[in-house]
Design an enzyme around this catalytic site. Structure first.
Site, PDB file in Angstrom:
ATOM      1  N   HIS A 191       0.820  -1.216   0.000  1.00  0.00           N
ATOM      2  CA  HIS A 191       0.000   0.000   0.000  1.00  0.00           C
ATOM      3  C   HIS A 191       0.851   1.261   0.000  1.00  0.00           C
ATOM      4  CE1 HIS A 191       0.225  -0.170   4.559  1.00  0.00           C
ATOM      5  NE2 HIS A 191       0.266   1.146   4.394  1.00  0.00           N
ATOM      6  N   ASP A 198       1.128  -7.736   2.283  1.00  0.00           N
ATOM      7  CA  ASP A 198       1.260  -6.302   2.026  1.00  0.00           C
ATOM      8  C   ASP A 198       2.732  -5.903   1.878  1.00  0.00           C
ATOM      9  OD1 ASP A 198       0.894  -3.596   1.827  1.00  0.00           O
ATOM     10  OD2 ASP A 198      -0.384  -3.407   3.583  1.00  0.00           O
ATOM     11  N   SER A 201       4.054   2.384   8.309  1.00  0.00           N
ATOM     12  CA  SER A 201       3.786   1.379   7.279  1.00  0.00           C
ATOM     13  C   SER A 201       5.071   1.084   6.512  1.00  0.00           C
ATOM     14  CB  SER A 201       2.717   1.888   6.311  1.00  0.00           C
ATOM     15  OG  SER A 201       1.469   1.967   6.935  1.00  0.00           O
TER      16      SER A 201
END
Length: 713
Positions: A84, A220, A648
């Protein structure tokens, strides 16, 4: 949304910091944290984590595209981050014919790697404390404007002193609400290329439904490579650039881990507000966040109707939609968590204790702090609601594009021919960039929906919008008709119409353009503050600074960490379970398996479809060297590290500093974490590095990437 679990919440600035709480400066690890980290399982020295004079772990951690974290995992510039985090670049490089976002992409060699238009990584070089230097120049008798001007002047000197003639980027930042200052030295690399990405059905498996949820089964991750000139220096894209040889890269562990094993995360957390007063929390819960949630959902619903009809539109808007959807669920989760835990009430108790302390002899300078802060929030509740509706409105591209280009064009038209010739290439470039991937029918529909919402729900909307709302009776039909006419009569409706206007420009046409007028009206309103608001804001900033200063004096023996602000931090904790959950097939609820992933499979479902090849690998149990010692293929796992947005892509490291996973999410039960830390519920959701390597090797067949890595088996 599932029911939140009750737990005791305590203010970080009143009670002792829990072992797993805190986003710590690397330069303070030895003094503040090292003993605790050793007890929990750290086997490195402080110098192996952070050193200015020799390579250390910090040299392997980069800020990715200013919004995420990534890590160097090979001596040839290979960068690992979240799917992402690379989503926008992957979407940009995709077309309907070569849809890498949907189908995945794996470069067989360096020559096949793809360069997105704009992507950079930032290496952290060093930091230092300049608090005494800056604070010696200011005093409490200064106005906020004078204080800011004095500080900014000194900041400019510090940045100039440390950038080595432009070689480095230097940033001085304020901490503890202006009570401390540190400078950070960085080196930026702008030639970064896509190496590999799994398909969205792996990288985004679970979609919005699973976002912020556990158990999780998402791959991810994505891979990029940093390039430099032949001497290893930053350089703009060139075919002659070579893969960067970083000062340090991470060793990747295949050894796995057990519950209660030590885990630390280094990364660039974006923003926390752990010192936020009770009034600010209440304002967010009751006014600001509900407006954000409603406006976000409005944009998402309209956007999706167009994305579902056209694959190219879906690719062009994929990153925007994902970003809005992420914060939509985040804000709603925060509303629920902050209400459930009665966080504002808890903070009010702390503020009451602070007020009692402030009333004692010698503490008089803090006596008016809480009343000033409470007055500010009481008088800005409706303003915050308005600003959140307006903020989401101006995030739509056609709300600001006419303003940005229109004012540039107005300036361009005022110049002589020579100056126009100088400005024209930049103007053409801006036009190309701003219209790229823009789908006018979608933009028109989003604007109409947002204008209706804003004019209906916000107090004192922008004047032109308020007048248009009366004209259109605040209905969908009225606003759609209004926007149809505005687009039709605007030179900004399309790139072609704007270029035709520039071939034969007329200032009067520009000034009377309906979209240009609307856009100017919105931005003017967004920036407007009355004299009363300005004075209240100044009073608040002064009081807030004193509040944080006073609370640290009130409890001088505690260890304090500053709020996150996109500077490199370390958080440490352990691998740890949540209570047993029947939805998870794992023996203990701190990890998930490929078995659980396949169990979620729903053919044709946008969120839970998965590649047949991955199912085949599962059925054959063809996990290679990436299976756990107990035979299952791990997918995701939990730690109790203290992270937030910006983390992230951060590496999860074991006690030896080896890479065991990749942080990508938090759990919705602890959604209040940006404001207050919950020692019982706070969890970081991570991709197990063994799942990443399995997907690269067994699924994608990209064993040449595995060969680049330094593996600990």
């Amino acid at each position: 949304m599932k029911k939140l679990i009750l737990s005791l919440i305590v203010a970080a600035f009143v009670l002792p910091v829990q072992a797993n709480e805190g986003m710590w400066f690397l330069m303070h690890i030895e003094r503040l944290n090292y003993r605790d980290m050793q007890k929990m399982g750290l086997q490195l020295t402080p110098e192996e984590i952070y050193s200015v004079n020799q390579s250390s772990l910090k040299d392997a951690i980069v800020q990715f595209n200013r919004g995420c974290t990534a890590e160097m995992i090979s001596d040839s510039g290979l960068v690992l981050t979240n799917h992402h985090c690379g989503y926008g670049q992957i979407a940009e490089l995709s077309t309907a014919e070569n849809d890498y976002l949907t189908n995945g992409f794996w470069a067989a060699n360096n020559s096949e790697e793809l360069k997105p238009k704009s992507l950079s990584v930032r290496f952290f070089v060093r930091m230092d404390d300049v608090s005494k230097r800056i604070l010696a120049l200011v005093n409490d008798n200064m106005t906020e404007a004078d204080r800011e001007a004095t500080i900014n002047k000194e900041i400019a000197k510090i940045e100039a002193e440390n950038n080595e003639g432009g070689k480095f980027t230097v940033s001085v930042k304020s901490f503890f609400q202006g009570n401390e200052f540190y400078y950070f030295v960085y080196q930026d690399y702008n030639d970064v290329r896509l190496v590999g990405t799994p398909p969205a059905s792996i990288g985004k498996f679970g979609g919005d439904t699973d976002n912020w949820e556990w158990p999780r089964h998402t791959g991810d991750f994505s891979l990029f490579r940093v390039y430099a000139d032949k001497d290893g220096n930053p350089a703009e894209y060139s075919e002659s650039n070579v893969p960067l040889k970083p000062k340090q890269h991470l060793t990747t562990s295949l050894k796995g881990f057990e519950e209660n094993d030590f885990a630390m995360i280094l990364g660039y957390p974006g923003r926390t507000n752990r010192w936020m007063p009770a009034g600010g929390i209440a304002q967010n819960v009751e006014y600001a966040y509900p407006a954000w949630v409603e406006a976000s959902k409005t944009s998402m619903d309209v956007m999706k109707t167009f994305m579902d009809k056209d694959q190219q539109v879906k690719l062009d808007y994929a990153s925007s939609y994902a970003g809005i959807a992420n914060y939509w669920k985040n804000r709603q989760g925060m509303i629920d968590a902050l209400k459930q835990h009665k966080t504002a009430e808890s903070k009010r108790k702390d503020e009451k204790a602070f007020q009692k302390w402030a009333s004692k002899k010698g503490n008089e300078k803090y006596a008016d702090v809480i009343p000033v802060i409470n007055n500010y929030y009481a008088k800005t509740n409706e303003i915050s609601r308005h600003n959140n509706y307006l903020s989401l409105l101006i995030r739509t591209r056609m709300a600001t594009l006419p303003y940005r280009l229109g004012n540039s064009i107005a300036y361009y038209l005022e110049q002589n021919e020579a100056k126009q010739a100088e400005l024209k290439p930049k103007l053409d470039s801006d036009i190309n960039d701003l219209y790229e991937g823009l789908y006018a029918p979608a933009e028109k529909a989003i604007l109409a929906a947002q204008f209706k919402l804003y004019s209906t729900k916000a107090e004192n909307p922008a004047p032109m919008v308020a007048a248009a709302a009366v004209e259109n009776n605040k209905t969908d039909t009225g606003w759609n008709t209004y926007m149809d006419a505005a687009f039709k009569n605007s030179i900004f409706e399309s790139k072609e119409k704007l270029e035709a206007f520039l071939a034969n420009p007329d200032v009067e046409v520009l000034n009377n353009d309906p979209l240009f007028q609307l856009s100017n009206d919105l931005l003017t309103r967004y920036r407007y503050k009355s004299d009363e608001e300005k004075q209240m804001a100044d009073n608040f900033e002064h009081a807030y600074r004193l509040l944080v200063q006073g609370m640290r004096l009130q409890n001088p023996d505690e260890k304090y960490y500053p709020d996150a602000n996109s500077t490199l931090r370390l958080t440490y904790g352990k691998v740890i379970s949540l209570p047993a959950d029947k939805r998870n097939d794992a023996t203990k609820n701190y990890y998930t398996t490929l078995k659980g992933t396949v169990a979620k499979y729903q053919p044709g479902d946008a969120e839970f479809d998965m590649p047949k090849q991955l199912i085949d690998l599962y059925e054959k149990k063809d996990f290679g060297q990436y299976a756990d010692k107990d035979g299952y293929l791990p997918v995701n796992f939990l730690t109790d590290n203290d992270i937030t947005g910006g983390n992230s892509g951060s590496p999860v490291l074991n006690g030896k500093g080896e890479l065991i996973g990749l942080a990508f999410d938090g759990n919705i039960e602890a959604m209040a974490g940006d404001v207050i830390f919950d020692d019982q519920l706070q969890r970081t959701i991570n991709v197990d590095i063994r799942y990443v390597l399995f997907l690269i090797d067994k699924y994608a067949g990209a064993s040449h990437i595995i060969d680049e890595l330094t593996l600990a088996k």
